[in-house]
Design a protein around this motif. Structure first.
Motif, PDB file in Angstrom:
ATOM      1  N   LYS A 494      -9.830  47.038 -48.623  1.00 30.95           N
ATOM      2  CA  LYS A 494     -10.903  46.988 -49.349  1.00 30.95           C
ATOM      3  C   LYS A 494     -11.309  45.616 -49.245  1.00 30.95           C
ATOM      4  N   LEU A 495     -12.403  46.327 -49.590  1.00 25.64           N
ATOM      5  CA  LEU A 495     -13.381  45.576 -49.527  1.00 25.64           C
ATOM      6  C   LEU A 495     -13.727  44.282 -50.719  1.00 25.64           C
ATOM      7  N   GLU A 496     -13.802  42.981 -50.561  1.00 30.09           N
ATOM      8  CA  GLU A 496     -13.700  42.291 -51.717  1.00 30.09           C
ATOM      9  C   GLU A 496     -15.337  42.095 -53.123  1.00 30.09           C
ATOM     10  N   ASN A 497     -15.042  42.535 -54.032  1.00 30.07           N
ATOM     11  CA  ASN A 497     -16.241  42.362 -55.213  1.00 30.07           C
ATOM     12  C   ASN A 497     -16.874  40.745 -54.269  1.00 30.07           C
ATOM     13  N   PRO A 498     -18.307  40.604 -54.086  1.00 27.01           N
ATOM     14  CA  PRO A 498     -18.897  39.359 -53.913  1.00 27.01           C
ATOM     15  C   PRO A 498     -18.853  38.732 -54.788  1.00 27.01           C
ATOM     16  N   LEU A 499     -18.802  38.994 -56.293  1.00 24.51           N
ATOM     17  CA  LEU A 499     -18.545  37.413 -57.202  1.00 24.51           C
ATOM     18  C   LEU A 499     -17.145  37.622 -57.436  1.00 24.51           C
ATOM     19  N   LEU A 500     -16.105  37.819 -57.095  1.00 24.02           N
ATOM     20  CA  LEU A 500     -15.149  36.668 -56.476  1.00 24.02           C
ATOM     21  C   LEU A 500     -15.202  36.515 -54.705  1.00 24.02           C
ATOM     22  N   PHE A 501     -15.330  36.918 -53.895  1.00 26.03           N
ATOM     23  CA  PHE A 501     -15.308  36.923 -51.839  1.00 26.03           C
ATOM     24  C   PHE A 501     -15.861  35.208 -52.340  1.00 26.03           C
ATOM     25  N   TYR A 502     -17.338  35.598 -52.690  1.00 27.66           N
ATOM     26  CA  TYR A 502     -17.931  34.266 -51.875  1.00 27.66           C
ATOM     27  C   TYR A 502     -17.841  33.051 -52.906  1.00 27.66           C
ATOM     28  N   PRO A 503     -17.548  32.711 -54.150  1.00 22.16           N
ATOM     29  CA  PRO A 503     -16.911  31.439 -54.941  1.00 22.16           C
ATOM     30  C   PRO A 503     -15.707  31.320 -54.124  1.00 22.16           C
ATOM     31  N   ARG A 504     -14.899  32.155 -53.583  1.00 20.16           N
ATOM     32  CA  ARG A 504     -13.191  32.012 -53.559  1.00 20.16           C
ATOM     33  C   ARG A 504     -13.870  31.381 -51.749  1.00 20.16           C
ATOM     34  N   TYR A 505     -14.236  31.195 -51.047  1.00 21.58           N
ATOM     35  CA  TYR A 505     -14.874  31.756 -49.681  1.00 21.58           C
ATOM     36  C   TYR A 505     -15.256  30.171 -49.810  1.00 21.58           C
ATOM     37  N   ALA A 506     -16.190  29.999 -50.479  1.00 25.16           N
ATOM     38  CA  ALA A 506     -17.305  27.942 -50.590  1.00 25.16           C
ATOM     39  C   ALA A 506     -15.714  27.276 -51.413  1.00 25.16           C
ATOM     40  N   GLY A 507     -15.023  27.447 -51.773  1.00 22.20           N
ATOM     41  CA  GLY A 507     -14.399  26.793 -52.586  1.00 22.20           C
ATOM     42  C   GLY A 507     -13.021  26.819 -51.158  1.00 22.20           C
ATOM     43  N   GLU A 508     -12.644  28.073 -50.560  1.00 19.51           N
ATOM     44  CA  GLU A 508     -12.054  27.479 -49.205  1.00 19.51           C
ATOM     45  C   GLU A 508     -12.225  26.146 -47.775  1.00 19.51           C
ATOM     46  N   VAL A 509     -13.672  26.556 -47.805  1.00 16.15           N
ATOM     47  CA  VAL A 509     -14.869  25.838 -47.125  1.00 16.15           C
ATOM     48  C   VAL A 509     -14.780  24.027 -47.312  1.00 16.15           C
ATOM     49  N   PHE A 510     -14.843  23.837 -48.656  1.00 20.85           N
ATOM     50  CA  PHE A 510     -15.028  22.710 -49.094  1.00 20.85           C
ATOM     51  C   PHE A 510     -13.760  22.492 -49.116  1.00 20.85           C
ATOM     52  N   TYR A 511     -12.755  22.740 -49.609  1.00 17.54           N
ATOM     53  CA  TYR A 511     -11.311  22.482 -49.921  1.00 17.54           C
ATOM     54  C   TYR A 511     -10.573  21.725 -47.956  1.00 17.54           C
ATOM     55  N   LYS A 512     -10.882  23.211 -47.590  1.00 14.54           N
ATOM     56  CA  LYS A 512     -10.232  22.343 -45.521  1.00 14.54           C
ATOM     57  C   LYS A 512     -11.405  21.707 -44.998  1.00 14.54           C
ATOM     58  N   ASN A 513     -12.609  21.597 -45.169  1.00 12.19           N
ATOM     59  CA  ASN A 513     -13.348  19.933 -45.228  1.00 12.19           C
ATOM     60  C   ASN A 513     -12.703  18.631 -45.272  1.00 12.19           C
ATOM     61  N   TYR A 514     -12.289  19.110 -46.653  1.00  9.12           N
ATOM     62  CA  TYR A 514     -11.681  17.586 -47.235  1.00  9.12           C
ATOM     63  C   TYR A 514     -10.468  17.142 -46.805  1.00  9.12           C
ATOM     64  N   GLN A 515      -9.762  18.488 -45.907  1.00 10.03           N
ATOM     65  CA  GLN A 515      -8.118  18.013 -45.835  1.00 10.03           C
ATOM     66  C   GLN A 515      -8.705  17.732 -44.266  1.00 10.03           C
ATOM     67  N   TRP A 516      -9.613  18.381 -43.310  1.00  7.49           N
ATOM     68  CA  TRP A 516     -10.029  18.021 -42.291  1.00  7.49           C
ATOM     69  C   TRP A 516     -10.496  16.514 -42.462  1.00  7.49           C
ATOM     70  N   ALA A 517     -11.275  15.891 -43.632  1.00  7.96           N
ATOM     71  CA  ALA A 517     -11.294  14.712 -43.982  1.00  7.96           C
ATOM     72  C   ALA A 517     -10.853  13.484 -43.931  1.00  7.96           C
ATOM     73  N   LYS A 518      -9.315  14.233 -44.091  1.00  8.19           N
ATOM     74  CA  LYS A 518      -8.309  13.296 -45.044  1.00  8.19           C
ATOM     75  C   LYS A 518      -7.312  12.950 -43.865  1.00  8.19           C
ATOM     76  N   LEU A 519      -7.138  13.909 -43.155  1.00  6.83           N
ATOM     77  CA  LEU A 519      -6.523  14.224 -40.761  1.00  6.83           C
ATOM     78  C   LEU A 519      -7.346  13.041 -40.349  1.00  6.83           C
ATOM     79  N   TYR A 520      -8.681  13.026 -40.005  1.00 12.56           N
ATOM     80  CA  TYR A 520      -9.210  12.655 -38.939  1.00 12.56           C
ATOM     81  C   TYR A 520      -9.022  10.954 -39.566  1.00 12.56           C
ATOM     82  N   LEU A 521      -8.997  11.307 -40.535  1.00 15.24           N
ATOM     83  CA  LEU A 521      -9.284   8.948 -41.476  1.00 15.24           C
ATOM     84  C   LEU A 521      -7.696   8.794 -41.055  1.00 15.24           C
ATOM     85  N   ARG A 522      -7.016   9.173 -41.340  1.00 12.34           N
ATOM     86  CA  ARG A 522      -5.566   8.528 -41.147  1.00 12.34           C
ATOM     87  C   ARG A 522      -5.008   8.852 -39.739  1.00 12.34           C
ATOM     88  N   LEU A 523      -5.704   9.497 -38.845  1.00  6.76           N
ATOM     89  CA  LEU A 523      -5.438   9.239 -37.556  1.00  6.76           C
ATOM     90  C   LEU A 523      -6.175   7.898 -36.785  1.00  6.76           C
TER      91      LEU A 523
END
Length: 583
Positions: A494-523
């Motif tokens: 099923k295609l997701e409702n845009p009102l649900l999809f885009y906020p969740r996608y934005a949250g994923e991008v933010f969270y993943k970039n945060y995790q990438w930054a933590k990993l980069y700084l640790r290494l």
């Protein structure tokens, strides 16, 4: 100007993630050689004006880094006098995505041709077509099995005259490569890969018989190769558009019978002033070829992928990988390290005798004794086109029917000794134990001691680990900045409702970039500590220490009874306790 036009659209499909969204990036990691090869072939047809006074235009798309503009493609082909969409290099895990694309284009009346390893492997190894390929044909797609060199004229003429056949099967007629058109992609396409890498194959065919491999059954076991002149022209064409990094996609460059002449020509080009780098794929016996590693490094090889697969002789024998001599692994890896080349290796989990305990023991030996820079893990997967898959089909053994999962990062069969949960857990555990901070520092210290560029190395280690743990995809499918297109979801989901999809996608991008930054700084902290060590060049550990011929390492002692007594294998030492027990 030509009075008529022919439009060819080439698409390398990606595949769906577990949520049904296309795995796609702003920058992908692996360039598609199939796309480059087909683009070069059609460009050659256009240059030779095979349709007479008809302008042949070709546009390549790699879906791993490009959102496919379906409506634009349909308009362009409809506006032309004839044309088609070619879905190229389609692997098994990409076939469901290729089917969804086929439906879209066929509903618009656009001719579609599907080629690649899935259709070629199935036609080579199975007694009849599987249901998914039959479904593609029922939609009106033409299936192309085999290689297209020397045959593209036939395909373009068939589309132009509206007489495409449902099946083109050239699996038993492999073309020579010395007279073939050359692979090429425009710089605009290449720039969408991380590091602006493009690809070409200098040869095809591998003499070995690995049961999990599809390439030997699709490209054959006979060495077919391009000439040094071909390679020079490929490099010069790309240099003219500013492209200087290459992935040479030969499954095993060391078995290319023309390897030395090709490397010598590349060395000459570099001495002339052309500065380029490339990645190779080789076997574990390459160090036996006199001058091979030294010439590869001098020619510009800075990274090499090695078909290590396992350190257990029983596992290697079960897969018919008899060419791998575990007693030579350290010597081979040290030779690459001494040449300043970063080493990658694939390691397969799930051979018949594997257990979680054995795998854990083997991981510790691998980390301690082998100077390997990056290791990537795979589930043992019965890929369509392999001997393993053929045997399981013949014997009626269960395999997951969803080929979208056949990406080597999902379990698609059952194991004789491990439960499904145990197999999946040990797979995840191996990524953790081989990319923990202690081992990352060990790898960086080994690299620093041998003059490897450790910044490149630490970035690679982070990219591999983060791909699996943050992006939840295998490093082979990873890239920079994940994209998700809401409307391009797997058919049936099923295609997701845009009102649900885009906020969740934005949250994923933010969270993943945060995790990438933590990993980069640790290494990065680990890397800085290694680089700041005034004694870094004097670092020595078990993996860097040369092994004498009569020495027994932990690796050798662990697998002493499993090592086949072939030519060159270490002779088993007579154990007094065993002799006494026998008496």
């Amino acid at each position: 100007m030509a009075s008529k036009t022919f439009r060819a659209i080439l698409i390398k499909p990606s595949h769906y993630d577990d949520d049904g969204y296309v795995i796609q990036w702003a920058r992908s990691s692996i360039p598609s050689n199939s796309l480059a090869a087909l683009y070069g072939l059609i460009r050659d047809c256009a240059d030779r004006s095979i349709l007479g006074d008809v302008d042949i235009a070709v546009t390549p798309y790699d879906e791993t880094n490009t959102v496919i503009p379906f409506h634009k493609i349909i308009r362009e082909i409809r506006a032309a006098d004839a044309g088609f969409v070619g879905l190229v290099g389609v692997q098994s895990n990409q076939f469901p995505r290729a089917l969804d694309m086929t439906r879209t284009f066929r509903e618009a009346g656009i001719p579609v041709i599907i080629g690649g390893f899935h259709v070629s492997g199935c036609l080579a190894m199975l007694p009849e077509l599987p249901d998914d390929i039959k479904e593609a044909q029922s939609l009106g797609a033409a299936i192309y099995a085999g290689e297209a060199e020397g045959r593209m004229d036939e395909i373009i003429e068939a589309v132009w005259e509206d007489r495409l056949k449902p099946l083109y099967n050239y699996m038993h007629d492999l073309p020579e490569m010395s007279r073939a058109s050359l692979p090429f992609l425009p710089a605009d396409n290449v720039s969408r890969t991380a590091g602006s890498y493009t690809s070409f194959d200098s040869g095809r065919g591998c003499p070995f018989q690995c049961s999990f491999c599809t390439i030997i059954n699709v490209q054959g076991r006979k060495s077919r190769y391009r000439t040094p002149d071909d390679i020079e022209e490929i490099i010069r064409r790309n240099a003219a558009q500013g492209i200087k990094r290459f992935f040479i996609t030969d499954d095993n460059f060391a078995r290319n019978k023309n390897w030395e002449a090709i490397l010598d020509r590349m060395i000459a080009l570099r001495e002339e002033g052309l500065r380029f780098k490339f990645i190779l794929q080789v076997d574990t016996l390459c160090h036996r070829l006199e001058g091979f590693i030294e010439k590869a490094a001098k020619a510009g090889c800075n990274r090499v992928f090695i078909g290590l697969e396992n350190i257990d002789p029983d596992a290697l024998m079960a897969a018919k990988k008899r060419q791998n001599k575990i007693w030579e692994y350290r010597k081979m890896l040290q030779a690459w390290k001494d040449a300043g080349v970063v080493t990658y290796a694939g390691y397969i989990l799930g051979f018949p005798d594997d257990t979680p305990e054995k795998i854990r023991r083997n991981m510790e030996i691998l980390k301690k004794e082998l100077p390997l820079d990056l290791v990537e893990f795979f589930f043992l997967t019965p890929l369509p086109g392999s001997e393993d898959h053929q045997k399981m089909v013949r014997e009626g053994v269960w395999m997951d029917p969803d080929v979208n999962k056949y990406d080597l990062n999902h379990r698609v069969s059952h194991h004789p000794k491990m439960s499904d949960a145990e197999w999946e857990a040990i797979y995840r555990e191996c990524w953790e134990v081989c990319f923990d901070e202690a081992h990352v520092e060990r790898v960086l210290r080994r690299g620093a001691a041998r003059g490897v560029k450790t910044k490149q190395l630490f970035m690679g280690l982070g990219a591999f680990y983060g791909s699996v743990t943050i992006e939840k995809v295998h490093p082979l499918e990873a890239g920079f900045l994940r994209r998700k297109v809401r409307r391009q979801r797997r058919r049936g989901m099923k295609l997701e409702n845009p009102l649900l999809f885009y906020p969740r996608y934005a949250g994923e991008v933010f969270y993943k970039n945060y995790q990438w930054a933590k990993l980069y700084l640790r290494l990065r902290r680990i890397w800085q500590r290694v680089e700041a060590d005034p004694d870094k060049l004097a670092y020595m550990d078990e993996a860097l220490r040369p092994v004498s011929e009569d020495e027994t390492t932990e690796l050798m002692a662990t697998f002493e009874d499993a090592i086949p007594q072939t030519h060159g294998a270490p002779v088993k030492k007579k154990d007094p306790a065993r002799l006494e027990a026998a008496e």
